[in-house]
Structure formats: C-alpha cells, structure tokens
Motif scaffolding. Structure first.
Motif, PDB file in Angstrom:
ATOM      1  N   ALA A  82      47.721  40.065  35.174  1.00 64.38           N
ATOM      2  CA  ALA A  82      47.604  38.638  35.487  1.00 64.38           C
ATOM      3  C   ALA A  82      46.209  38.374  36.011  1.00 64.38           C
ATOM      4  O   ALA A  82      45.569  39.252  36.606  1.00 64.38           O
ATOM      5  CB  ALA A  82      48.646  38.208  36.517  1.00 64.38           C
ATOM      6  N   LYS A  83      45.724  37.163  35.814  1.00 57.92           N
ATOM      7  CA  LYS A  83      44.441  36.793  36.388  1.00 57.92           C
ATOM      8  C   LYS A  83      44.599  36.608  37.890  1.00 57.92           C
ATOM      9  O   LYS A  83      45.695  36.350  38.394  1.00 57.92           O
ATOM     10  CB  LYS A  83      43.904  35.509  35.752  1.00 57.92           C
ATOM     11  CG  LYS A  83      44.763  34.285  35.960  1.00 57.92           C
ATOM     12  CD  LYS A  83      44.137  33.031  35.362  1.00 57.92           C
ATOM     13  CE  LYS A  83      42.873  32.633  36.104  1.00 57.92           C
ATOM     14  NZ  LYS A  83      42.408  31.277  35.702  1.00 57.92           N
ATOM     15  N   VAL A 122      40.831  41.196  38.030  1.00 59.10           N
ATOM     16  CA  VAL A 122      42.100  41.064  37.323  1.00 59.10           C
ATOM     17  C   VAL A 122      43.147  41.883  38.071  1.00 59.10           C
ATOM     18  O   VAL A 122      42.834  42.892  38.704  1.00 59.10           O
ATOM     19  CB  VAL A 122      41.951  41.529  35.853  1.00 59.10           C
ATOM     20  CG1 VAL A 122      41.750  43.025  35.772  1.00 59.10           C
ATOM     21  CG2 VAL A 122      43.149  41.092  35.025  1.00 59.10           C
ATOM     22  N   CYS A 123      44.405  41.432  38.005  1.00 55.82           N
ATOM     23  CA  CYS A 123      45.509  42.110  38.689  1.00 55.82           C
ATOM     24  C   CYS A 123      46.303  42.908  37.655  1.00 55.82           C
ATOM     25  O   CYS A 123      46.743  42.346  36.650  1.00 55.82           O
ATOM     26  CB  CYS A 123      46.410  41.093  39.368  1.00 55.82           C
ATOM     27  SG  CYS A 123      45.530  39.999  40.517  1.00 55.82           S
ATOM     28  N   VAL A 124      46.472  44.190  37.909  1.00 52.83           N
ATOM     29  CA  VAL A 124      47.146  45.084  36.965  1.00 52.83           C
ATOM     30  C   VAL A 124      48.160  45.922  37.726  1.00 52.83           C
ATOM     31  O   VAL A 124      47.877  46.395  38.828  1.00 52.83           O
ATOM     32  CB  VAL A 124      46.139  46.030  36.270  1.00 52.83           C
ATOM     33  CG1 VAL A 124      46.844  46.910  35.246  1.00 52.83           C
ATOM     34  CG2 VAL A 124      45.015  45.254  35.630  1.00 52.83           C
ATOM     35  N   PRO A 163      43.196  43.684  43.549  1.00 51.14           N
ATOM     36  CA  PRO A 163      42.697  43.184  42.254  1.00 51.14           C
ATOM     37  C   PRO A 163      41.469  43.995  41.845  1.00 51.14           C
ATOM     38  O   PRO A 163      40.550  44.210  42.645  1.00 51.14           O
ATOM     39  CB  PRO A 163      42.353  41.727  42.563  1.00 51.14           C
ATOM     40  CG  PRO A 163      43.257  41.363  43.697  1.00 51.14           C
ATOM     41  CD  PRO A 163      43.342  42.599  44.540  1.00 51.14           C
ATOM     42  N   PHE A 164      41.470  44.470  40.604  1.00 47.90           N
ATOM     43  CA  PHE A 164      40.387  45.341  40.156  1.00 47.90           C
ATOM     44  C   PHE A 164      39.186  44.508  39.718  1.00 47.90           C
ATOM     45  O   PHE A 164      39.330  43.503  39.007  1.00 47.90           O
ATOM     46  CB  PHE A 164      40.850  46.228  39.005  1.00 47.90           C
ATOM     47  CG  PHE A 164      41.845  47.274  39.420  1.00 47.90           C
ATOM     48  CD1 PHE A 164      41.442  48.380  40.153  1.00 47.90           C
ATOM     49  CD2 PHE A 164      43.187  47.156  39.083  1.00 47.90           C
ATOM     50  CE1 PHE A 164      42.359  49.348  40.537  1.00 47.90           C
ATOM     51  CE2 PHE A 164      44.109  48.115  39.461  1.00 47.90           C
ATOM     52  CZ  PHE A 164      43.699  49.215  40.192  1.00 47.90           C
ATOM     53  N   GLN A 165      38.014  44.941  40.131  1.00 44.46           N
ATOM     54  CA  GLN A 165      36.781  44.281  39.715  1.00 44.46           C
ATOM     55  C   GLN A 165      36.496  44.629  38.257  1.00 44.46           C
ATOM     56  O   GLN A 165      36.546  45.780  37.845  1.00 44.46           O
ATOM     57  CB  GLN A 165      35.616  44.720  40.589  1.00 44.46           C
ATOM     58  CG  GLN A 165      34.319  44.006  40.270  1.00 44.46           C
ATOM     59  CD  GLN A 165      33.193  44.424  41.202  1.00 44.46           C
ATOM     60  OE1 GLN A 165      33.425  45.070  42.213  1.00 44.46           O
ATOM     61  NE2 GLN A 165      31.976  44.058  40.840  1.00 44.46           N
ATOM     62  N   MET A 223      37.881  49.747  34.983  1.00 40.04           N
ATOM     63  CA  MET A 223      38.005  48.295  34.897  1.00 40.04           C
ATOM     64  C   MET A 223      36.651  47.601  34.957  1.00 40.04           C
ATOM     65  O   MET A 223      36.460  46.527  34.372  1.00 40.04           O
ATOM     66  CB  MET A 223      38.902  47.770  36.021  1.00 40.04           C
ATOM     67  CG  MET A 223      40.361  48.220  35.921  1.00 40.04           C
ATOM     68  SD  MET A 223      41.227  47.618  34.455  1.00 40.04           S
ATOM     69  CE  MET A 223      41.324  45.884  34.804  1.00 40.04           C
ATOM     70  N   ARG A 224      35.694  48.199  35.630  1.00 43.56           N
ATOM     71  CA  ARG A 224      34.368  47.577  35.750  1.00 43.56           C
ATOM     72  C   ARG A 224      33.579  47.609  34.445  1.00 43.56           C
ATOM     73  O   ARG A 224      32.537  46.979  34.325  1.00 43.56           O
ATOM     74  CB  ARG A 224      33.572  48.258  36.866  1.00 43.56           C
ATOM     75  CG  ARG A 224      34.042  47.885  38.267  1.00 43.56           C
ATOM     76  CD  ARG A 224      33.056  48.356  39.338  1.00 43.56           C
ATOM     77  NE  ARG A 224      33.111  49.798  39.509  1.00 43.56           N
ATOM     78  CZ  ARG A 224      33.888  50.417  40.404  1.00 43.56           C
ATOM     79  NH1 ARG A 224      34.700  49.702  41.188  1.00 43.56           N
ATOM     80  NH2 ARG A 224      33.874  51.732  40.518  1.00 43.56           N
TER      81      ARG A 224
END
Length: 400
Positions: free
Chosen positions: A315-316, A245-247, A237-239, A295-296
């Motif tokens: 997705a969250k 969040v999951c991408v 999951p990316f910070q 993503m940050r």
C-alpha cells in the motif's frame, strides 16, 4: 428503527475524549445520548479552532447524535436532576474517579436504588483495587504507563515518544462501547443492571502485552518479551528511490516472490536463517534490512506495480492530506459534508460499518452547550417553573 440501539437512553457524564468517543459510537448506533455538561462545558469544546460558540473540531467529531443538558453537579439540585434522569435511563457513563462519584451521592448503590436496571459504566484511569487507584490519568500518561513510548524506543527511535494520536483514549473508548453493549445484552436476559468498570491502564496493558508478553507467556519463560517482527527497527514504511511504500512480507510465498523480484532467490534458499517462519521471525531484523536495501533501488510506482502483480500485500504511505483525496474513502462515502445550524458547512466522518438493516446514521450534529436542556428536563417531568428555578440558581442554562 433509527439504529440497532434505538430506544436505549444513555446519561453521559463523561468529558474530554475517551468517554465521549465511546458514547458517540453508541449514539451513532441509535441510542439517545444525553450529554450532561457543567456550566463551563466540556473542555474539548475549546481544543483547536472553535470560534465564539466553543465548537472545536475534536468536540464536533466525538459528540454528534447527542443532546446537551447543563447541570452543575456541585449543586444539590443538579445532582437530584441527574438522579431523576437515571430513573428511566438504561445506562449512565462517567469518567471521574469512582470515589468522586460516591462523594457526589452518585455511586452505583445510590443509583441502583432508584433504577435497578441501570448499567453503571465507569471509564477511569486505574482499577479501584490497586495502589494506583487515586492517580490521575490522561492519554499521554497511560501510553507511558502501558509501555508504548518504551516500545517505540526499543524498536529504533532515538528517543521515546508518544504515538501521535490519542490511542489510549480511543482504544479504551472502543472497549468501553463493546462492554456497554454486552452489559445491555446481559440485562435483557437477567432483567438486572450492573456496574461495569473499564480502567484505562489495565485495558491498554492488555492491548500492548497481547503482542509483547511473547516469551514470558510460558512458565518458565521461553524467551524475552517483545514480538520480534514488531520490534525490528526496519519494520517501517520502506524508503524507495522517490518516496516510501508499505509492504508486508509474511508467508513463504511472499518472501520467495520478493527475493525473486530482487534477483536474490538463492539467498533465501541457502541461508538457514530465512528458510521457514520460525527462523525468519528469529532473524527478522536482518531480513528487513535486506528489504530496506532493495526497496531503495526502485521508485514507489514501480514497487506498487511489481509487488501488486506478485500478490504481495502493498500500500502507499498516505499523509493526512492524502486521506482527504483517497479514491477509496471517497467512493465509499467516508467523508460526509453537512450543514451545522451554527457552524456552517462541516466535513464529517461516516460510520465505517455497513448494515443490511437498522443502519447507524448521522442523525444530527454535535449540540451547542445546553441546547436541549429544557426539552430533556420536560421529558422527565420538570415543569416550567422548576426549570426557571434551576436557571435562577445557576444549576442549569439553556440555549435559545
């Protein structure tokens, strides 16, 4: 019909989690699962909060729709009662070593002699023809043996660790459920039962190596083991600026849209490492590092909107507590509130599949130890005085 397996009777000698998880799914599908317990009961009854009646949460979630009978298999009369149960049963499941079953006089040849249509399904640690056949097996040990902690370390964890769920027990339980259903189907065509061995180690080794045999698939090898995309340290999951969040970025379109949102589309066009799927897979670590950096720069809410609008899978990241409040799970009726006759109000988990006919159902809650002992013995022809003699000998016990 109460379910697709309505009319199938399963004698379940399994304990702990792998076997009970498999037979709980079969019970959900309508099978009459007779759970045979020792006078001490399944050890999982006492895992977690369980009160005086030994009805812990893991036991409750793996034993609904079953009936419980107490039989001491160390006693000859207890073993005889199991043989009597199997005379008209469709399946027997067990999860002790096959050698122990044979010593008890409950090996496949023993039971086939009284019921040639019986499916004899064993779930145990290691295939009986290999050098590990006598080794003990539990979820943690099989996770380690099949390479899961090592894979997590190789993918960037500082130390090897087990997956924080009983992934071996549940994966092998799922496989066992399918194997038992397939054996029942084969019996409908042949009229004959058979023995089915479901070893944990081999099942989990297939589970892991289907992804990670990778270059060693070819002879001679065309690369190292380990699917690069799954092993990349930044595949997580990316910070974001305020959470995670999951991408999943996979296709050409996904990557182009993401780099466009990040204002870096020229990087995708000009860097030969990122031009097609093969080159991206070879350099996935570098790509994921770029994604992690970008993503940050924005909030979780912003990314959910931006990526959703771009049709990029997103997705969250839920916590356990988030799942309880999840709007989708609640809208689909995933959580079921029931009233247990002794434990009071319980939150249960629905059967996840949906059927147009013969739908599986939550028919009755997990039983107290020996709750149906007398009824089950009477069903196979035991008279009241015979049941009383078994109780007097300590072979069985019944709940009031």
């Amino acid at each position: 019909m109460a379910g697709p397996l309505d009319g199938v009777r399963i004698i379940d000698l399994t304990t702990v989690l792998m076997g009970p998880y498999a037979t709980q799914m079969l019970a959900d599908f309508g099978a009459d699962v007779v759970k045979v317990e020792s006078p001490q009961g399944d050890v999982m009854r006492r895992a977690g909060p369980h009160g005086d009646r030994a009805m812990g949460p893991l036991y409750l979630h793996a034993n609904r729709n079953k009936r419980s009978i107490v039989l001491d298999l160390k006693h000859a009369l207890g073993r005889k009662a199991v043989m009597d149960l199997c005379r008209t049963a469709d399946v027997l499941t067990y999860n002790i070593r096959p050698q122990a079953m044979a010593r008890l006089g409950l090996g496949y040849d023993d039971l086939r002699a009284v019921n040639p249509r019986l499916i004899y399904a064993g779930m145990f640690g290691y295939g009986r023809s290999g050098p590990y056949a006598a080794y003990p097996a539990y979820d943690d040990l099989i996770q380690g043996a099949s390479g899961i902690p090592g894979a997590l370390q190789r993918a960037g964890n500082a130390e090897p660790r087990y997956a924080p769920m009983n992934i071996s027990d549940r994966t092998v339980g799922l496989y066992a459920m399918g194997a038992i259903c397939a054996a029942l189907y084969a019996r409908e065509r042949s009229g004959q039962g058979q023995a089915v061995d479901i070893p944990m180690f081999e099942t989990m080794a297939q589970f892991v190596l289907s992804d990670h045999l990778y270059g060693e698939t070819f002879r001679p090898a065309e690369g190292p083991m380990g699917y690069a995309r799954l092993m990349a340290p930044d595949r997580r999951p990316f910070q974001t600026a305020d959470g995670h969040v999951c991408v999943l970025l996979y296709t050409d379109a996904h990557w182009r849209k993401f780099f466009r949102i990040a204002g870096r589309e020229a990087d995708l066009d000009n860097d030969p490492r990122f031009r097609d799927l093969a080159s991206r897979t070879a350099h996935i670590g570098e790509l994921y590092a770029i994604v992690a950096t970008e993503m940050r720069k924005r909030s979780t809410a912003d990314w959910l909107v931006l990526l959703g609008e771009a049709d990029i899978p997103v997705a969250k990241m839920n916590s356990f507590e988030d799942l309880l409040a999840d709007p989708h799970l609640n809208a689909t009726g995933f959580f079921e509130e029931t009233e247990h006759p002794t434990e009071g109000a319980l939150r249960g988990l629905a059967v996840p599949s949906r059927w147009s006919d013969t739908a599986p159902a939550h028919r009755h809650p997990a039983p107290r130890i020996g709750e149906q002992t007398e009824a089950i013995l009477r069903e196979i022809g035991y008279a009241g005085d015979e049941i009383a003699a078994l109780q007097a000998a300590g072979v069985t016990k019944a709940q009031p």
